[in-house]
Design a protein around this motif. Sequence first.
Motif, short mmCIF file in Angstrom:
data_model
loop_
_atom_site.label_atom_id
_atom_site.label_comp_id
_atom_site.label_asym_id
_atom_site.label_seq_id
_atom_site.Cartn_x
_atom_site.Cartn_y
_atom_site.Cartn_z
N LEU A 47 28.03 51.36 43.24
CA LEU A 47 29.30 52.07 43.18
C LEU A 47 29.13 53.56 43.45
CD1 LEU A 47 30.93 50.37 40.06
CD2 LEU A 47 31.43 49.95 42.48
N ARG A 48 27.97 54.10 43.12
CA ARG A 48 27.79 55.54 43.30
C ARG A 48 27.62 55.92 44.76
NH1 ARG A 48 22.51 53.79 42.17
NH2 ARG A 48 20.85 54.93 43.23
N GLU A 49 27.48 54.92 45.64
CA GLU A 49 27.33 55.18 47.06
C GLU A 49 28.66 55.53 47.73
OE1 GLU A 49 24.42 55.35 48.37
OE2 GLU A 49 23.28 54.51 46.70
N PHE A 50 29.77 55.22 47.05
CA PHE A 50 31.08 55.40 47.67
C PHE A 50 31.78 56.63 47.10
CE2 PHE A 50 30.29 50.82 47.87
CZ PHE A 50 30.53 50.57 49.21
N PRO A 51 32.26 57.53 47.95
CA PRO A 51 33.08 58.64 47.47
C PRO A 51 34.43 58.11 46.99
CG PRO A 51 33.04 58.61 49.86
CD PRO A 51 32.05 57.58 49.41
N PRO A 52 35.12 58.83 46.10
CA PRO A 52 36.38 58.35 45.54
C PRO A 52 37.41 57.96 46.58
CG PRO A 52 35.61 60.28 44.34
CD PRO A 52 34.70 60.12 45.52
N GLU A 53 37.48 58.72 47.70
CA GLU A 53 38.49 58.42 48.71
C GLU A 53 38.22 57.09 49.42
OE1 GLU A 53 35.50 61.32 50.59
OE2 GLU A 53 36.51 61.02 48.66
N VAL A 54 36.99 56.58 49.31
CA VAL A 54 36.66 55.27 49.87
C VAL A 54 36.73 54.20 48.79
CG1 VAL A 54 34.85 53.89 50.97
CG2 VAL A 54 35.21 56.28 51.67
N LEU A 55 36.24 54.51 47.60
CA LEU A 55 36.18 53.52 46.53
C LEU A 55 37.56 53.08 46.07
CD1 LEU A 55 34.38 51.92 44.64
CD2 LEU A 55 34.40 53.87 43.06
N GLN A 56 38.52 54.00 45.97
CA GLN A 56 39.83 53.64 45.44
C GLN A 56 40.56 52.62 46.32
OE1 GLN A 56 41.02 54.49 42.33
NE2 GLN A 56 42.37 52.79 42.92
N PRO A 57 40.59 52.79 47.64
CA PRO A 57 41.22 51.74 48.46
C PRO A 57 40.53 50.39 48.34
CG PRO A 57 41.02 53.78 49.71
CD PRO A 57 40.24 53.98 48.45
N LEU A 58 39.20 50.39 48.17
CA LEU A 58 38.48 49.13 47.97
C LEU A 58 38.90 48.47 46.66
CD1 LEU A 58 34.87 50.06 49.14
CD2 LEU A 58 36.53 48.61 50.33
N CYS A 59 39.05 49.28 45.62
CA CYS A 59 39.49 48.75 44.33
C CYS A 59 40.91 48.21 44.42
CB CYS A 59 39.41 49.84 43.25
SG CYS A 59 37.73 50.31 42.79
N ASP A 60 41.76 48.90 45.16
CA ASP A 60 43.14 48.44 45.34
C ASP A 60 43.18 47.10 46.07
OD1 ASP A 60 43.98 50.73 44.08
OD2 ASP A 60 44.51 51.79 45.93
N GLU A 61 42.36 46.97 47.11
CA GLU A 61 42.31 45.71 47.85
C GLU A 61 41.75 44.59 46.98
OE1 GLU A 61 42.53 42.85 50.85
OE2 GLU A 61 43.53 44.78 50.58
N PHE A 62 40.74 44.90 46.18
CA PHE A 62 40.16 43.94 45.25
C PHE A 62 41.23 43.44 44.28
CE2 PHE A 62 38.01 43.06 41.20
CZ PHE A 62 37.02 42.18 41.60
N ALA A 63 42.03 44.36 43.74
CA ALA A 63 43.09 43.99 42.81
C ALA A 63 44.13 43.10 43.47
CB ALA A 63 43.75 45.25 42.25
N THR A 64 44.48 43.42 44.70
CA THR A 64 45.47 42.61 45.41
C THR A 64 44.99 41.18 45.61
OG1 THR A 64 46.36 44.55 46.57
CG2 THR A 64 46.76 42.39 47.57
N ARG A 65 43.73 41.03 45.97
CA ARG A 65 43.20 39.68 46.22
C ARG A 65 43.08 38.85 44.94
NH1 ARG A 65 38.87 39.83 51.20
NH2 ARG A 65 39.89 41.46 52.42
N LEU A 66 42.94 39.51 43.82
CA LEU A 66 42.88 38.77 42.55
C LEU A 66 44.17 38.02 42.26
CD1 LEU A 66 41.01 41.36 40.30
CD2 LEU A 66 40.29 38.99 40.67
N GLU A 67 45.28 38.45 42.87
CA GLU A 67 46.55 37.78 42.66
C GLU A 67 46.51 36.32 43.12
OE1 GLU A 67 49.22 38.80 41.09
OE2 GLU A 67 48.52 40.85 40.70
N ALA A 68 45.57 35.98 43.98
CA ALA A 68 45.45 34.60 44.46
C ALA A 68 45.07 33.64 43.33
CB ALA A 68 44.41 34.52 45.58
N TYR A 69 44.55 34.18 42.24
CA TYR A 69 44.13 33.34 41.10
C TYR A 69 45.21 33.23 40.03
CZ TYR A 69 39.43 33.37 42.99
OH TYR A 69 38.34 33.18 43.81
N ARG A 70 46.39 33.73 40.30
CA ARG A 70 47.45 33.74 39.29
C ARG A 70 47.83 32.32 38.87
NH1 ARG A 70 50.80 37.12 37.03
NH2 ARG A 70 50.17 38.87 38.37
N GLU A 71 47.97 32.13 37.53
CA GLU A 71 48.47 30.90 36.95
C GLU A 71 49.70 31.25 36.11
OE1 GLU A 71 45.39 28.76 34.91
OE2 GLU A 71 43.88 29.22 36.45
#
Length: 269
Positions: free
Chosen positions: A227-251
């Motif tokens: 995680l320390r390899e990514f600057p905030p401006e790169v890490l945050q969009p990745l986290c946002d995309e990660f969160a979006t994909r988690l919606e596929a597991y919704r029950e």
Amino acid sequence: MQSADQLVRSVYDRIAERYDDRWGRHMRQPQDRLTAGLALLPGARCVDIGCGTGTETVEMLRQVAPGEVVGVDCSEEMLRAARARAASAGLKLSTRRADAEAFLRRAEASSFDVVTLRFCLAYLEWGAALPCLGRIVRPGGRVGILSNLSSSTPQAYAIYCQMADELDLGRVKLPVPDSAGQVSEALERGGLCTVEAWTHRFRLWFGSGAQVAGWLQESGFVTHAALREFPPEVLQPLCDEFATRLEAYRELEGIPLDFELAGVIAVRP
């Protein structure tokens, strides 16, 4: 740039006040089971490595009084919380700020009646470190291990693998054992005999993928050095995309995260 050890320390310093709510409260049953299996006796000398905020460390201290329990953690804020917890119970807790591997290297041979490692295998070379526990525990003494297994959070890990493949980053294998049996085998290489091994499974529910992603960071569950390899401006969009994909597991109840833990008690003959 922070080293891996500095990253782990900074994360746990930051979340110390919220740790019990985010993670510790879900661990009551397996933590209590591990402590019960230690067969603690008054006057014993113990060390709790990865003691966190000291919930079980203080319980150990109660049971061995007038003995000693040394709480070891890499985070000074976690240790501060553990000392405060002990003081509120009218007890005095000895603490050491140290990484688990460093503490094991420096500990004297046969210096403890009981040694525990709680949720810190992800931060050391556990296959090499666990056999070392046989050196520092006294004959007749006990060792207790509580750890996440690699089967934990399969929903989040599947999405991580998808994104890692798409970004051509290469996957990172989860740095924890696959089973309680692997923990037992490593302890036995250090001359310890397993007397109890078990698994504990549970599920947490979240209202959104963003809540899952936030919890993974705020609980300390995700502290990987990558995680320390990514600057905030790169890490945050990745986290946002990660969160979006988690919606596929919704029950119906929300989005689940499944966990599997291993508990092992071993004795030195």
